[in-house]
Scaffold this motif. Structure first.
Motif, PDB file in Angstrom:
ATOM      1  N   PHE A 257       5.374 -12.427  -9.220  1.00  0.00           N
ATOM      2  CA  PHE A 257       6.838 -12.403  -9.186  1.00  0.00           C
ATOM      3  C   PHE A 257       7.313 -10.968  -9.338  1.00  0.00           C
ATOM      4  O   PHE A 257       6.817 -10.214 -10.176  1.00  0.00           O
ATOM      5  CB  PHE A 257       7.398 -13.269 -10.327  1.00  0.00           C
ATOM      6  CG  PHE A 257       8.894 -13.230 -10.417  1.00  0.00           C
ATOM      7  CD1 PHE A 257       9.673 -13.947  -9.526  1.00  0.00           C
ATOM      8  CD2 PHE A 257       9.523 -12.463 -11.387  1.00  0.00           C
ATOM      9  CE1 PHE A 257      11.055 -13.909  -9.595  1.00  0.00           C
ATOM     10  CE2 PHE A 257      10.909 -12.420 -11.468  1.00  0.00           C
ATOM     11  CZ  PHE A 257      11.676 -13.146 -10.569  1.00  0.00           C
ATOM     12  N   ARG A 258       8.279 -10.594  -8.530  1.00  0.00           N
ATOM     13  CA  ARG A 258       8.873  -9.262  -8.636  1.00  0.00           C
ATOM     14  C   ARG A 258      10.371  -9.401  -8.487  1.00  0.00           C
ATOM     15  O   ARG A 258      10.855  -9.963  -7.505  1.00  0.00           O
ATOM     16  CB  ARG A 258       8.323  -8.340  -7.558  1.00  0.00           C
ATOM     17  CG  ARG A 258       8.874  -6.941  -7.657  1.00  0.00           C
ATOM     18  CD  ARG A 258       8.333  -6.047  -6.546  1.00  0.00           C
ATOM     19  NE  ARG A 258       9.004  -4.773  -6.566  1.00  0.00           N
ATOM     20  CZ  ARG A 258      10.175  -4.523  -5.982  1.00  0.00           C
ATOM     21  NH1 ARG A 258      10.823  -5.458  -5.340  1.00  0.00           N
ATOM     22  NH2 ARG A 258      10.706  -3.315  -6.040  1.00  0.00           N
ATOM     23  N   GLN A 259      11.096  -8.931  -9.482  1.00  0.00           N
ATOM     24  CA  GLN A 259      12.548  -8.952  -9.393  1.00  0.00           C
ATOM     25  C   GLN A 259      13.001  -7.934  -8.360  1.00  0.00           C
ATOM     26  O   GLN A 259      12.370  -6.885  -8.176  1.00  0.00           O
ATOM     27  CB  GLN A 259      13.177  -8.630 -10.750  1.00  0.00           C
ATOM     28  CG  GLN A 259      12.939  -9.713 -11.771  1.00  0.00           C
ATOM     29  CD  GLN A 259      13.595  -9.387 -13.104  1.00  0.00           C
ATOM     30  OE1 GLN A 259      14.017  -8.274 -13.347  1.00  0.00           O
ATOM     31  NE2 GLN A 259      13.655 -10.395 -13.965  1.00  0.00           N
ATOM     32  N   GLY A 260      14.105  -8.248  -7.702  1.00  0.00           N
ATOM     33  CA  GLY A 260      14.601  -7.381  -6.632  1.00  0.00           C
ATOM     34  C   GLY A 260      14.985  -5.993  -7.096  1.00  0.00           C
ATOM     35  O   GLY A 260      14.882  -5.031  -6.343  1.00  0.00           O
ATOM     36  N   ASN A 261      15.416  -5.862  -8.357  1.00  0.00           N
ATOM     37  CA  ASN A 261      15.836  -4.547  -8.845  1.00  0.00           C
ATOM     38  C   ASN A 261      14.765  -3.863  -9.687  1.00  0.00           C
ATOM     39  O   ASN A 261      15.049  -2.911 -10.399  1.00  0.00           O
ATOM     40  CB  ASN A 261      17.133  -4.672  -9.643  1.00  0.00           C
ATOM     41  CG  ASN A 261      16.957  -5.519 -10.901  1.00  0.00           C
ATOM     42  OD1 ASN A 261      15.906  -6.109 -11.119  1.00  0.00           O
ATOM     43  ND2 ASN A 261      18.007  -5.579 -11.718  1.00  0.00           N
ATOM     44  N   SER A 262      13.526  -4.344  -9.605  1.00  0.00           N
ATOM     45  CA  SER A 262      12.446  -3.766 -10.390  1.00  0.00           C
ATOM     46  C   SER A 262      12.123  -2.359  -9.907  1.00  0.00           C
ATOM     47  O   SER A 262      12.124  -2.084  -8.702  1.00  0.00           O
ATOM     48  CB  SER A 262      11.196  -4.638 -10.274  1.00  0.00           C
ATOM     49  OG  SER A 262      10.110  -4.032 -10.921  1.00  0.00           O
ATOM     50  N   GLY A 263      11.861  -1.465 -10.843  1.00  0.00           N
ATOM     51  CA  GLY A 263      11.491  -0.094 -10.501  1.00  0.00           C
ATOM     52  C   GLY A 263      10.035   0.021 -10.082  1.00  0.00           C
ATOM     53  O   GLY A 263       9.619   1.033  -9.537  1.00  0.00           O
ATOM     54  N   SER A 264       9.264  -1.016 -10.315  1.00  0.00           N
ATOM     55  CA  SER A 264       7.843  -1.008  -9.974  1.00  0.00           C
ATOM     56  C   SER A 264       7.617  -1.799  -8.690  1.00  0.00           C
ATOM     57  O   SER A 264       8.281  -2.804  -8.427  1.00  0.00           O
ATOM     58  CB  SER A 264       7.038  -1.650 -11.102  1.00  0.00           C
ATOM     59  OG  SER A 264       5.699  -1.813 -10.720  1.00  0.00           O
ATOM     60  N   LEU A 265       6.652  -1.368  -7.901  1.00  0.00           N
ATOM     61  CA  LEU A 265       6.294  -2.112  -6.690  1.00  0.00           C
ATOM     62  C   LEU A 265       5.264  -3.202  -6.978  1.00  0.00           C
ATOM     63  O   LEU A 265       4.944  -4.010  -6.123  1.00  0.00           O
ATOM     64  CB  LEU A 265       5.763  -1.152  -5.622  1.00  0.00           C
ATOM     65  CG  LEU A 265       6.781  -0.136  -5.086  1.00  0.00           C
ATOM     66  CD1 LEU A 265       6.108   0.806  -4.112  1.00  0.00           C
ATOM     67  CD2 LEU A 265       7.956  -0.836  -4.447  1.00  0.00           C
ATOM     68  N   ALA A 266       4.726  -3.207  -8.197  1.00  0.00           N
ATOM     69  CA  ALA A 266       3.718  -4.206  -8.570  1.00  0.00           C
ATOM     70  C   ALA A 266       4.419  -5.450  -9.125  1.00  0.00           C
ATOM     71  O   ALA A 266       5.365  -5.347  -9.906  1.00  0.00           O
ATOM     72  CB  ALA A 266       2.782  -3.640  -9.614  1.00  0.00           C
ATOM     73  N   PRO A 267       3.957  -6.623  -8.738  1.00  0.00           N
ATOM     74  CA  PRO A 267       4.571  -7.843  -9.260  1.00  0.00           C
ATOM     75  C   PRO A 267       4.104  -8.139 -10.682  1.00  0.00           C
ATOM     76  O   PRO A 267       3.077  -7.645 -11.128  1.00  0.00           O
ATOM     77  CB  PRO A 267       4.072  -8.924  -8.303  1.00  0.00           C
ATOM     78  CG  PRO A 267       2.762  -8.409  -7.821  1.00  0.00           C
ATOM     79  CD  PRO A 267       2.908  -6.915  -7.775  1.00  0.00           C
ATOM     80  N   VAL A 268       4.903  -8.944 -11.373  1.00  0.00           N
ATOM     81  CA  VAL A 268       4.533  -9.445 -12.691  1.00  0.00           C
ATOM     82  C   VAL A 268       3.722 -10.711 -12.471  1.00  0.00           C
ATOM     83  O   VAL A 268       4.051 -11.528 -11.598  1.00  0.00           O
ATOM     84  CB  VAL A 268       5.801  -9.744 -13.528  1.00  0.00           C
ATOM     85  CG1 VAL A 268       5.439 -10.375 -14.851  1.00  0.00           C
ATOM     86  CG2 VAL A 268       6.619  -8.480 -13.718  1.00  0.00           C
ATOM     87  N   LYS A 269       2.652 -10.900 -13.228  1.00  0.00           N
ATOM     88  CA  LYS A 269       1.825 -12.109 -13.121  1.00  0.00           C
ATOM     89  C   LYS A 269       2.319 -13.124 -14.144  1.00  0.00           C
ATOM     90  O   LYS A 269       2.356 -12.841 -15.338  1.00  0.00           O
ATOM     91  CB  LYS A 269       0.359 -11.785 -13.385  1.00  0.00           C
ATOM     92  CG  LYS A 269      -0.184 -10.679 -12.513  1.00  0.00           C
ATOM     93  CD  LYS A 269      -0.923 -11.230 -11.369  1.00  0.00           C
ATOM     94  CE  LYS A 269      -1.549 -10.083 -10.571  1.00  0.00           C
ATOM     95  NZ  LYS A 269      -1.866 -10.483  -9.243  1.00  0.00           N
TER      96      LYS A 269
END
Length: 166
Positions: A49-61
């Motif tokens: 999962f990756r939020q649209g406004n996340s500063g990281s390109l890596a998803p959260v597991k």
């Protein structure tokens, strides 16, 4: 050292062997002897999962659903038993409500000392419990007139939850 090992007098430890076990099905009278139990497992789906406004390109597991594989029991062919009746009730074309029971698999430690010692009573067990289990597949033994081995039949059991021993 782990609690499942025992000192042999020389400072080393013996692990539990996997050849001594019992399988019990609740609500099914009597017992059936099995030569092999395989497939007791559990896994957790991984959701990226990756939020649209996340500063990281890596998803959260994120952990998802827990899944269990089917357990396969192998046994020498027997003529009649309550366990075989349960198998027939599950895989019959004319069955009513699916008979679901709890299945307990116990790994028994019969020898906490050196392998040459014989212990006649179990010293401890590790128990896996499969809840709401039912037979989803049955395999009859292979028939071969040129083979003098034991006729082995197998049963595959689906279940909903797994209780793992500590």
């Amino acid at each position: 050292m782990a609690a499942t090992t025992y000192e042999n007098g020389k400072g080393s430890y013996y692990p539990l062997t996997k050849m001594n076990f019992l399988v019990t099905v609740s609500e099914v009278a009597g017992t059936a002897a099995f030569s092999e139990v395989t497939g007791v497992e559990g896994s957790v789906d991984v959701i990226d999962f990756r939020q649209g406004n996340s500063g990281s390109l890596a998803p959260v597991k994120i952990p998802g659903l827990v899944k269990h594989g089917n357990v396969t029991l192998k046994m020498g062919y027997i003529i009649d038993s309550p366990f075989k009746t349960w198998i027939q009730e599950c895989v019959s074309e004319t069955r009513g409500q699916m008979p679901r029971y709890d299945v307990t698999i116990e790994l028994i430690d019969i020898n906490p000392g050196a392998p040459s010692q014989l212990v006649t009573t179990p010293q401890g067990t590790r128990t896996w419990t499969l809840t709401n289990a039912w037979v989803c597949k049955y395999n009859a033994p292979d028939l071969d007139a040129g083979n003098s081995g034991v006729a082995i039949e197998s049963v595959e059991i689906a279940y909903e939850e797994l209780v793992i021993p500590n």
